[in-house]
Motif scaffolding. Structure first.
Motif, short mmCIF file in Angstrom:
data_model
loop_
_atom_site.label_atom_id
_atom_site.label_comp_id
_atom_site.label_asym_id
_atom_site.label_seq_id
_atom_site.Cartn_x
_atom_site.Cartn_y
_atom_site.Cartn_z
N ARG A 74 0.83 -1.19 0.00
CA ARG A 74 0.00 0.00 0.00
C ARG A 74 0.88 1.26 0.00
O ARG A 74 0.62 2.22 -0.72
N LEU A 80 0.08 9.82 -1.76
CA LEU A 80 0.33 10.83 -0.73
C LEU A 80 1.75 10.71 -0.20
O LEU A 80 2.44 11.70 0.05
N VAL A 257 -1.17 24.77 3.96
CA VAL A 257 0.01 24.64 3.10
C VAL A 257 0.80 23.39 3.49
O VAL A 257 1.16 22.56 2.67
N ILE A 258 1.06 23.24 4.80
CA ILE A 258 1.74 22.04 5.28
C ILE A 258 0.67 20.97 5.49
O ILE A 258 0.07 20.88 6.55
N THR A 259 0.44 20.17 4.46
CA THR A 259 -0.59 19.15 4.57
C THR A 259 -0.10 18.02 5.48
O THR A 259 1.07 17.99 5.86
N THR A 260 -0.98 17.09 5.80
CA THR A 260 -0.59 16.02 6.73
C THR A 260 0.46 15.11 6.11
O THR A 260 1.11 14.35 6.82
N ASN A 261 0.63 15.16 4.77
CA ASN A 261 1.64 14.30 4.13
C ASN A 261 2.77 15.14 3.52
O ASN A 261 3.37 14.76 2.54
N TYR A 269 3.65 10.39 11.11
CA TYR A 269 3.18 10.93 12.38
C TYR A 269 1.66 11.13 12.34
O TYR A 269 0.95 10.72 13.25
N GLY A 275 -4.83 9.37 12.70
CA GLY A 275 -5.64 8.36 12.04
C GLY A 275 -5.64 7.03 12.76
O GLY A 275 -6.33 6.11 12.34
N GLN A 277 -3.53 4.79 12.64
CA GLN A 277 -3.01 3.72 11.76
C GLN A 277 -1.54 3.45 12.06
O GLN A 277 -0.68 3.64 11.20
#
Lengths: 311, 440
Positions: A74, A80, A257-261, A269, A275, A277
């Motif tokens: 995955r 992402l 702007v600073i996305t989670t990825n 993190y 999440g 996960q």
């Protein structure tokens, strides 16, 4: 007779030596024990734990199931994650050369002995490294602020609209600015130490041959810096692949702007803490670890080959 | 809030968390509750909460119920506490008996069976005690997983000075609001309001008001639809204002944002009622400049509202003292003495019918808002809370990826409606990964 007498003596000596050797090796293990304990507890065990949880998946519906390599597959197909990896590679391609060039220039200037106040300069350049990156990011976040920050005030004073340094287009260069500021001194110190290790006889010989300061920098100092540059390069690549603190702090200022990825580490993190996960995050962490090892080995192999060809 | 959350920033965030954690007032009382332990058998219960002064209220409870001892632990706010709670739940023991949980996280604990249905452990009638618009926050699939403590009825705070400078009336509908936004923009250096690409709660307020039903949960199946009329109406409205440069992009709770608020650069703020505490705490110099009005609605006279913020006091299923725990949770949020303490000592907005029937509370003039009886506006908002809103069992994740999808469209002045669908894709992917049966 003499021979007979010698035999047991020899025998006894070798027995004694074996015992000594054994005693020595016990002592050695005892002395290594504190290190090995810490190493196993803080490096090996977490690594094994991450490996172990990376082959499971914990679902809200259905609980924990064994999924084999599914998390890894995955991750390899996750756009992402790919986005974050490309971003840090871009960062490495641009920021690392700039930073190393500045460090190198500073080290050569300091080593030339022609600069006044070199101690102050050396300390001044190194100081940002001692500032925790969290504090640095907060400070720079203020400096970059368009409305009330330093940049905003300076631009406002001349009546111009300030550039949005924390916007989508300039965020990565801004992070590069922060990292360069904090790491130049550290790399400069590595280079400077390597330059100090060059025997003065070589310089004396070169001046007898009529070499000037530039010639000396080109033909003696730069070749002498090769191993140090390799070291600094590898460290910088590892550090950039693991980019986390700066984007994580600036995220509070510009979440859109600073996305989670934004970087692979920030993604791992977010996956685990927002999440839930952890399993997938562990797989990503291990993959990123592999990428880091491969990058470090690659840099070393390429530079070793280049050196051989030079000869 | 997440924590790192990442969620909106600390100062405001804490206010929002506090808002949720607040008090319930009460008319009726926990004394009527059912399963109390016999008074000669003392019970100890463990309570997790991050309200800084809550011990004061606990002391009052222990005076009223000497048979129950409450041990308070503050293990961190929001997400920090939830992580520890989840660990204890996974381990099967070690968790609190009673805990503070924000409304948006109640379903994530409820869906895994971690919370007790409090109505099974008391004879008190919660519908009689608590505001119905607030009770829906703790109800999942017909069960009541906690006692509401405080809440954030949606209102609009605005700068009276800016409005009167440019000559706009307080807007009652969204159309009037959009017209006012233009007047403010052309007549001053200010913006009508800000648009924060990292603030999903603002979207929740809008969708909730529109009864958009963007998602519903039924046990292990989830349906997600952000393309529906209610959602897209919200998106089109704000996307339009955004693309006409009538909104300033700013991060709620940041230093820059507080300065913009303090300078009048931001003329209005649509938020839960707790916004007042954030203003009072951070902008004391602004006393007298702000006013409160109901959230604008789509049709004049159709006062539909929504909420932002608030907490419940929940009882954990793994506790073996659920009766005592429920007694405490109910008392804490509904006993008249407790409610007084929560209002005075914790600064919370109570959730009981009795509190809001009390004229002394309802009509009190708030000096910071120029002497406005602000709670009348709060009460009206609470009463007109649109029905049907629910939180997903993984709302923290849903909120965290809002910035990745809708946030980008907000920043670029792009198509918010299309961004909602990107958001939906991320939500659906996650839900499927987590084993839910998903319909779109």
């Amino acid at each position: 007779m003499a021979i007979d007498a010698a035999r047991p003596t020899h025998y006894a000596r070798s027995v004694r030596r074996g015992r000594v050797r054994r005693r020595l090796s016990v002592t050695a293990w005892l002395m290594l024990a504190p290190f090995i304990t810490v190493f196993v507890v803080s490096v090996i065990a977490p690594l094994l734990y991450a490996l172990a949880i990376s082959v499971y998946q914990n679902r809200l519906v259905g609980g924990t199931v064994f999924v084999g390599l599914e998390n890894y597959l995955r991750a390899l197909a996750d756009p992402l994650l790919g986005e974050g990896v490309i971003r840090v590679l871009l960062f490495i391609a641009v920021q690392v050369p700039i930073m190393l060039f500045i460090s190198l220039t500073a080290a050569l200037a300091l080593d030339s002995g022609r600069m006044g106040g070199s101690r102050v300069v050396r300390l001044g350049l190194f100081l940002p490294y001692a500032v925790p990156s969290v504090v640095a990011a907060l400070m720079w976040g203020y400096i970059f602020g368009g409305q009330f920050g330093l940049v905003g005030q300076v631009w406002g004073a001349v009546g111009a609209a300030p550039p949005d340094l924390l916007g989508n287009a300039l965020m990565l260069p801004s992070i590069g600015n922060i990292v360069t500021w904090s790491m130049v001194g550290y790399n400069m110190l590595i280079f400077y130490a390597a330059l100090r290790a060059v025997p003065t006889e070589i310089y004396e010989a070169s001046s007898i041959d009529g070499a000037g300061e530039w010639r000396r920098a080109w033909s003696i100092k730069l070749p002498a810096l090769r191993p140090a540059m390799l070291l600094a390069l590898v460290f910088s690549i590892i550090g950039s692949l693991q980019l986390f603190n700066e984007p994580s702090i600036l995220q509070a200022l510009r979440p859109s702007v600073i996305t989670t990825n934004y970087t692979p580490n920030l993604y791992a993190y977010s996956l685990s803490f927002l999440g839930g996960q952890i399993n997938y995050a562990a797989a990503i962490a291990i993959l990123m670890g592999l990428v880091t090892v491969i990058a470090a080995v690659f840099v070393q192999v390429v530079s070793a080959r280049a050196r051989r060809q030079n000869r | 809030m997440n924590t790192r959350r990442t969620s909106p920033i600390r100062r405001v965030g804490v206010a929002a968390l506090a808002a949720s954690a607040l008090v319930l007032t009460g008319c009726s009382t926990a004394d009527g509750s059912v399963d109390e332990p016999t008074s000669d058998e003392p019970v100890e219960i463990l309570f997790w909460s991050w309200l800084p002064n809550i011990q004061t209220t606990i002391d009052l409870f222990e005076d009223a119920h000497p048979e129950i001892t409450v041990n308070l632990e503050n293990v961190g706010a929001g997400e920090e506490q939830y992580t520890k709670m989840q660990n204890a739940i996974d381990a099967g023991s070690g968790g609190p008996d009673v805990a503070q949980v924000t409304y948006d996280s109640v379903p994530s604990f409820a869906v895994t069976g971690a919370l007790a249905d409090v109505t099974q452990h008391t004879e008190a009638d919660l519908d009689e005690l608590f505001l119905s618009g607030v009770l829906q926050n703790v109800r999942v699939s017909g069960a009541t997983y906690g006692v509401p403590q405080d809440f954030g009825p949606g209102v609009m705070y605005y700068r009276e000075d800016v409005f009167s400078d440019v000559g706009v009336e307080v807007p009652e509908t969204w159309d009037e609001y959009a017209a006012a936004a233009e007047t403010v923009r052309s007549g001053s250096d200010s913006y009508m309001t800000f648009f924060d690409g990292g603030l999903p709660d603002f979207a929740y307020m809008g969708l909730w008001q529109n009864e958009a039903d963007p998602w519903t949960v039924d046990d292990t199946s989830v349906s997600v639809d952000l393309g529906g009329e209610g959602s897209q109406r919200w998106a089109d409205y704000w996307g339009d204002l955004n693309s006409r440069d009538l909104l300033v992009h700013s991060t709620m709770g940041s230093d820059e944002w507080f300065r913009q608020m303090g300078d009048g650069q931001i003329a209005s703020w649509i938020v839960g009622a707790w916004g007042l505490q954030a203003l009072q705490g951070n902008l004391p110099d602004n006393e007298g400049l702000w006013r409160v009005a109901p959230m604008p609605s789509w049709e004049a006279g159709d006062a539909a509202s929504s909420q932002f913020g608030g907490s419940a006091t929940v009882v954990l299923e793994q506790s073996d003292r659920k009766d005592a725990a429920t007694t405490f949770a109910l008392w804490l949020n509904s006993d008249p003495e407790a409610v007084e303490s929560l209002k005075a000592d914790q600064g919370l907005l109570p959730t009981t019918n009795a509190a809001w029937d009390d004229p002394a509370f309802l009509d009190e003039e708030i000096a910071y808002l120029g002497g406005q009886p602000a709670r009348q506006v709060f009460a009206a908002s609470a009463e007109s809370t649109a029905p049907g809103w629910e939180w997903l069992p993984f709302q923290v994740y849903v909120s965290s990826v809002y910035q990745d999808t809708v946030g980008g469209a907000i920043d670029s002045g792009g198509d918010i409606g299309a961004a909602l669908l990107d958001w939906q894709d991320r939500i659906v992917e996650y839900a499927e990964n987590q084993g839910f049966a998903v319909t779109e």
